[in-house]
Scaffold this active site. Structure first.
Site, PDB file in Angstrom:
ATOM      1  N   LEU A 181       0.873  -1.170   0.000  1.00  0.00           N
ATOM      2  CA  LEU A 181       0.000   0.000   0.000  1.00  0.00           C
ATOM      3  C   LEU A 181       0.906   1.214   0.000  1.00  0.00           C
ATOM      4  CD1 LEU A 181      -3.000   0.808   0.090  1.00  0.00           C
ATOM      5  CD2 LEU A 181      -2.829   0.887   2.575  1.00  0.00           C
ATOM      6  N   ASP A 182       0.702   2.118  -0.968  1.00  0.00           N
ATOM      7  CA  ASP A 182       1.585   3.267  -1.135  1.00  0.00           C
ATOM      8  C   ASP A 182       1.678   4.119   0.128  1.00  0.00           C
ATOM      9  OD1 ASP A 182       2.088   2.560  -3.743  1.00  0.00           O
ATOM     10  OD2 ASP A 182       0.661   3.984  -4.606  1.00  0.00           O
ATOM     11  N   PRO A 183       2.805   4.796   0.336  1.00  0.00           N
ATOM     12  CA  PRO A 183       2.948   5.685   1.501  1.00  0.00           C
ATOM     13  C   PRO A 183       1.872   6.773   1.581  1.00  0.00           C
ATOM     14  CG  PRO A 183       5.086   5.294   0.507  1.00  0.00           C
ATOM     15  CD  PRO A 183       4.071   4.685  -0.418  1.00  0.00           C
TER      16      PRO A 183
END
Length: 229
Positions: A57-59
């Site tokens: 999950l992207d930052p």
């Protein structure tokens, strides 16, 4: 699996036998940051132990990250393949090379012509099996491969619900298959509406049967493990 708090155990309460954490990842943390923090906490009671996550999950996104421990790491691929649910905030009027806020605005578009009726018609085009391309932004990597080197992929979007339409900002609930690029959907939605848009916020609310409301906040999981081990 047995359940202890928000930790699901394969056998008893033995982490080596296999356990799953549902973590509500905070903004600006990477999925690896979450895994590393859990691994550090578990070292106290177990020493070296396998820990991994079932899907990046992207930052710039928050929400469900499934963390697998011990023998449950063998099932990571199975968890990764499960259906996902997201709440996506999409902002009209500007595009970015990465299709989200990882990069700065590159183009400006009018959006006054986009209304609720237009949005409702547009989202119907993205329900079902669709073909997507990742952002062409050269710095973006997916599974270690630069995005511009990747071909399109077919994904399944089962449901899109409009939660909010206060232009230039809209909020959508999206239920989709593994591998769906939500930021590409956000970018393409702008084009279909005759404008430009980008993904301005993202929250993953479900992976399979694991829901964000069942997840640990990072301070909670750290506290639980420190008190238990």
């Amino acid at each position: 699996m047995s359940k202890w708090g928000n930790i699901f155990f394969r056998e008893g309460e033995d982490f080596r036998a296999g356990a799953v954490f549902v973590v509500d990842k905070p903004l600006h943390w990477t999925s690896f940051d979450v895994v590393n923090k859990v691994r550090i906490c578990l070292r106290k009671g177990y020493g070296k132990i396998k820990v991994g996550h079932a899907g990046t999950l992207d930052p710039l996104a928050s929400g469900v990250v499934i963390v697998c421990v011990g023998k449950e790491t063998k099932k990571i691929e199975e968890y990764m393949g499960q259906e996902k649910e997201y709440v996506a905030e999409i902002t009209f009027g500007h595009t970015t090379p990465s299709y989200d806020l990882e990069t700065s605005f590159d183009k400006e578009f009018p959006y006054e012509q986009v209304d609720r009726a237009c949005l409702e018609r547009a989202v119907q085009q993205f329900i079902g099996e669709i073909e997507q391309f990742p952002p062409s932004y050269s710095a973006v990597r997916v599974d270690g491969v630069r995005a511009y080197e990747m071909k399109s992929r077919k994904v399944m979007v089962r449901e899109i619900e409009i939660l909010k339409a206060e232009f230039p900002i809209v909020e959508l609930r999206i239920v989709c298959s593994k591998g769906t690029y939500i930021r590409s959907l956000a970018h393409d939605l702008g084009k279909v509406c005759g404008s430009g848009s980008h993904l301005s916020a993202l929250r993953r609310t479900r992976v399979g049967d694991f829901r964000v409301e069942d997840g640990f906040k990072m301070d909670e999981i750290i506290g639980v493990l420190q008190e238990t081990l």
